[in-house]
Design an enzyme around this catalytic site. Structure first.
Site, PDB file in Angstrom:
ATOM      1  N   HIS A 166     -21.687 -20.333  31.876  1.00 34.42           N
ATOM      2  CA  HIS A 166     -22.169 -21.079  33.189  1.00 34.42           C
ATOM      3  C   HIS A 166     -22.655 -22.245  32.869  1.00 34.42           C
ATOM      4  O   HIS A 166     -23.125 -22.973  33.543  1.00 34.42           O
ATOM      5  CB  HIS A 166     -23.300 -20.312  33.596  1.00 34.42           C
TER       6      HIS A 166
ATOM      7  N   ARG B 209     -54.097 -31.196  13.154  1.00 33.90           N
ATOM      8  CA  ARG B 209     -54.195 -31.884  14.304  1.00 33.90           C
ATOM      9  C   ARG B 209     -53.605 -33.256  14.807  1.00 33.90           C
ATOM     10  O   ARG B 209     -53.657 -33.719  15.837  1.00 33.90           O
ATOM     11  CB  ARG B 209     -55.709 -31.721  14.543  1.00 33.90           C
TER      12      ARG B 209
ATOM     13  N   CYS C  10     -56.149 -34.676  17.068  1.00 32.04           N
ATOM     14  CA  CYS C  10     -56.979 -35.382  16.465  1.00 32.04           C
ATOM     15  C   CYS C  10     -58.059 -34.446  15.868  1.00 32.04           C
ATOM     16  O   CYS C  10     -58.346 -33.548  16.494  1.00 32.04           O
ATOM     17  CB  CYS C  10     -57.823 -36.540  17.236  1.00 32.04           C
TER      18      CYS C  10
ATOM     19  N   ASN D  99     -62.054 -36.995  19.715  1.00 35.83           N
ATOM     20  CA  ASN D  99     -60.817 -36.459  20.093  1.00 35.83           C
ATOM     21  C   ASN D  99     -60.887 -35.847  21.610  1.00 35.83           C
ATOM     22  O   ASN D  99     -61.892 -35.343  22.001  1.00 35.83           O
ATOM     23  CB  ASN D  99     -61.043 -35.099  19.203  1.00 35.83           C
ATOM     24  N   GLY D 100     -59.783 -36.160  22.336  1.00 35.49           N
ATOM     25  CA  GLY D 100     -59.398 -35.899  23.695  1.00 35.49           C
ATOM     26  C   GLY D 100     -59.246 -37.466  24.429  1.00 35.49           C
ATOM     27  O   GLY D 100     -58.743 -38.206  23.779  1.00 35.49           O
TER      28      GLY D 100
ATOM     29  N   LYS E 189     -37.932 -23.486  16.615  1.00 39.43           N
ATOM     30  CA  LYS E 189     -38.255 -23.641  15.304  1.00 39.43           C
ATOM     31  C   LYS E 189     -37.582 -24.868  14.802  1.00 39.43           C
ATOM     32  O   LYS E 189     -37.816 -25.609  13.944  1.00 39.43           O
ATOM     33  CB  LYS E 189     -38.198 -22.389  14.329  1.00 39.43           C
TER      34      LYS E 189
ATOM     35  N   LYS F 203     -50.779 -29.479  15.729  1.00 40.48           N
ATOM     36  CA  LYS F 203     -51.201 -28.096  15.953  1.00 40.48           C
ATOM     37  C   LYS F 203     -51.888 -27.428  17.130  1.00 40.48           C
ATOM     38  O   LYS F 203     -51.515 -26.508  17.466  1.00 40.48           O
ATOM     39  CB  LYS F 203     -51.624 -27.421  14.679  1.00 40.48           C
TER      40      LYS F 203
ATOM     41  N   GLU G 294     -38.186 -28.285  16.110  1.00 41.59           N
ATOM     42  CA  GLU G 294     -39.389 -28.941  15.852  1.00 41.59           C
ATOM     43  C   GLU G 294     -39.456 -29.368  14.294  1.00 41.59           C
ATOM     44  O   GLU G 294     -40.328 -30.393  13.910  1.00 41.59           O
ATOM     45  CB  GLU G 294     -40.645 -28.184  16.250  1.00 41.59           C
TER      46      GLU G 294
ATOM     47  N   GLU H  77     -37.237 -19.091  20.575  1.00 42.76           N
ATOM     48  CA  GLU H  77     -38.140 -19.240  19.525  1.00 42.76           C
ATOM     49  C   GLU H  77     -37.392 -19.895  18.215  1.00 42.76           C
ATOM     50  O   GLU H  77     -37.881 -21.018  17.481  1.00 42.76           O
ATOM     51  CB  GLU H  77     -38.980 -18.144  19.223  1.00 42.76           C
TER      52      GLU H  77
ATOM     53  N   TRP I  13     -53.803 -38.175  16.367  1.00 44.51           N
ATOM     54  CA  TRP I  13     -52.856 -38.162  17.193  1.00 44.51           C
ATOM     55  C   TRP I  13     -52.736 -39.038  18.403  1.00 44.51           C
ATOM     56  O   TRP I  13     -53.565 -38.636  19.342  1.00 44.51           O
ATOM     57  CB  TRP I  13     -52.583 -36.710  17.599  1.00 44.51           C
TER      58      TRP I  13
END
Ligand code: F6R
Length: 621
Positions: free
Chosen positions: A505, A27, A2, A98-99, A486, A616, A489, A482, A74
């Site tokens: 394995h 955000r 948010c 926000n929170g 990438k 983000k 996402e 990584e 969000w």
């Protein structure tokens, strides 16, 4: 999680709020809204989905106000629908949040018992009711906010307006970022500085449990008891120009291409060129802690954690100190064994990731020296750490982290070399060579970016495959993690990173002609100090793993080093990196995996800069 904005001044705020929300959209972007105040009443506009929807809704609206607040969401409590979008208006109060208010259910039950009708499924609306309830009892606006805040558990940043004080915005913070921007006869409140940089670069960061009362001509910061406190005004160096796409189709692509410059900016100032030695200037007096330590913990989330895994290789190889790496969300709750002669390193691009912040607070409470590696100046992590080494990568706006990752890696490399020097585990010739290698890295990165055309082609060829493995050994294994992160996402394709030796394995059961395996197998022009055969052994073992994949008809995209005909012949696609040392190769390898993910996403038509379900800055646990 948010983005919030507030404005009080002399201009009509619609465009200002929308522009700020655009900068904050990273955000959260599942719904958005603004509220203004004119003629003694609020005008509230909210919209499900992306900001464009809100813009369209507001296009023909002529507002007569000079004050307003805005939000991009969000979702945490309540589906991302208009009813749950912010701002929430209740009686004489409207707010954005926000929170997470963890005890909202308790308050909700009491409000409902008192006859209040709750419209949304959010925790945020409850707070608007609580303030309005106090005001209905005759308490003034600012005082009402001040009385409600201590009753809330969890994290918050609020920006609030009331019809009773038509020029005033109240902002409050506990655990979620919030700052005040000081303009000419205007004040801003925002989740981050990017939102307001077009209008002012003078900011005051609110501390937890502080409130700010802003009118166009003044602001006052109050502590939890309502007593005014002094605050430092910071001048921000980032410019609004750095926040644009400057001709690139997406921020992510721009940020991938910015990596040579980001690395140069991160490295420069930390190298004593005449002695060819690294001396990180941000370490300052904290440096004395490095001498006494006997163990290191690195803590971070997501991409920053992957940089931390690279840091483990660097610190262990250069300084011979044992290093453990933890997910921040796990570290905090596992009662970690920490001693005062340990060092904890917390890595975060944003400096606002709640898991990482909470982990650092835990370590600090045990008296362990805490060092942050962070990209955002004066972020919460940077302010609370004992010392911060900044990655000077510039603002990173694409939700998928790219340049921050390689800049974090460069900082960890430099830190490890400096620790190796301090702990006398590197010879002079070794740390001088390592210094020369990092200085040369941005030039090598420029070369790697030249692979883009070939990567584009491969992206078109492989975009319809549904399963990807990324494998590497040793220091290349974190890049495999990584690369997979990438891809998943931003393309929503299934991708997993593995140490190559682990394939046999279990995961090898999935290998078939419709699975792609990315083999990260560069050769190295240098080896870890005191470990002269490592790179060769890793390479040979990786080649054996590649054969195992080929034997099951799996497709192979290999990233290796120029002139490696053995690897080139065995792979379906081969990209050659310029020759570099084992410790530099991870930074070079990062670029092809980022570009591949980007071009596949582009072909599949996903929203590259704002992938679904992500944000983000993750300021909830
Ligand atoms: C992935 C990504 C996330 C972040 C993670 C931590 O591309 O960006 O995994 O790395 O949320 O964020 P910071 O580094 O801001 O603490």
């Amino acid at each position: 999680m948010c983005g919030i904005i507030g404005y009080t001044g002399e201009k009509e705020p619609k465009e200002t709020l929308l522009q700020a929300l655009k900068r904050l959209e990273y955000r959260g972007y599942d719904s958005a809204g603004i509220a203004t105040l004119e003629g003694g009443d609020f005008r509230v506009y909210r919209c499900e989905g992306r900001l464009e929807g809100l813009e369209a809704k507001l296009k023909d609206e002529h507002l007569q106000s000079t004050i307003g607040i805005g939000h991009t969401r969000w979702a945490t409590h309540g589906a991302p629908i208009e009813r749950n979008a912010h701002p929430h208006r209740v009686g004489s109060v409207v707010l954005v949040h926000n929170g997470i208010v963890e005890n909202y259910a308790h308050h909700k039950a009491k409000l409902e018992a008192a006859g209040r009708k709750i419209q949304s499924d959010t925790d945020s609306e409850i707070v608007a009711h609580l303030i309005d309830q106090k005001m209905a009892e005759g308490v003034a606006f600012v005082k009402a906010v001040q009385l409600v805040l201590p009753t809330l558990e969890g994290s918050y940043a609020f920006v609030i307006m009331s019809t009773t004080e038509p020029n005033t915005i109240v902002a409050a913070r506990n655990g979620s970022p919030l700052l005040i921007g000081i303009g000419e006869k205007e004040m801003y409140c925002a989740s981050d500085v990017q939102a307001i940089l077009s209008w002012t670069n003078k900011v005051v960061y609110l501390e937890d449990k502080q409130m700010a009362v802003c009118t166009p001509s003044r602001y006052e910061i109050l502590d939890a008891a309502g007593v005014p406190v002094k605050s430092e005004v910071k001048q921000i160096k980032w410019t609004a120009d750095e926040l644009g796409k400057v001709g690139y189709a997406h921020f992510m692509l721009k940020e991938i291409h910015e990596q040579p410059r980001a690395l140069t900016n991160t490295i420069e100032g930390n190298i004593n060129h005449s002695d060819e030695i690294i001396a990180i200037k941000d370490l300052g007096l904290f440096r004395k802690n490095l001498k006494a330590i006997n163990r290191v913990s690195i803590v971070a989330c997501g991409t920053s954690l992957h940089a931390g895994l690279l840091g483990k290789y660097y610190i262990e190889q250069f300084s011979r100190l044992p290093v453990e790496v933890d997910y921040a969300s796990e570290f905090r709750y596992r009662n970690p064994i920490l001693e005062r002669d340990n060092l904890c390193i917390f890595i975060s691009q944003s400096g606002e990731t709640l898991d990482t912040l909470a982990a650092m607070r835990e370590a600090k409470s045990r008296g362990v020296p805490c060092l942050a590696i962070c990209n955002v100046r004066d972020s919460t992590l940077a302010r609370e750490a004992d010392a911060t080494i900044y990655t000077n990568a510039g603002p990173e706006i694409g939700v998928a982290s790219t340049k921050a990752f390689t800049a974090q890696t460069a900082v960890l490399y430099m830190l490890a070399v400096e620790m190796g020097h301090i702990h006398a585990s590197l010879f002079k010739t070794q740390y001088q060579e390592l210094t020369r290698e990092i200085v040369r890295t941005p030039f090598l990165m420029e070369k790697v970016l030249g692979l883009e055309e070939s990567i584009k082609k491969a992206a078109a060829e492989y975009q319809d495959f549904r399963c990807f493995f990324y494998v590497g050994r040793g220091i290349y294994y974190p890049v495999a993690l990584e690369g997979a992160l990438k891809l998943k996402e931003i393309t929503y394709l299934h991708a997993e990173g593995y140490p190559a030796g682990e394939l046999k394995h279990g995961p090898i059961a999935l290998i078939s002609e419709d699975v792609v395996t990315f083999v990260l197998a560069p050769q190295a022009s240098s080896n870890p100090p005191n470990n002269p055969t490592t790179s060769r052994v890793y390479y040979d073992k990786l080649m054996a793993n590649l054969e195992e994949v080929k034997a099951r008809n799996g497709k192979i995209i290999a990233v290796g080093t120029e002139n490696d005909s053995r690897l080139a012949e065995r792979a379906d696609v081969f990209w050659a990196l310029p020759s570099a040392g084992w410790a530099i190769n991870p930074m070079l390898l990062s670029i092809p995996v980022q570009l591949f993910a980007y071009h596949v996403a582009l072909n599949l038509g996903t929203d590259v800069d704002k992938p679904r379900n992500l944000a983000k800055s993750v300021t909830v646990e």
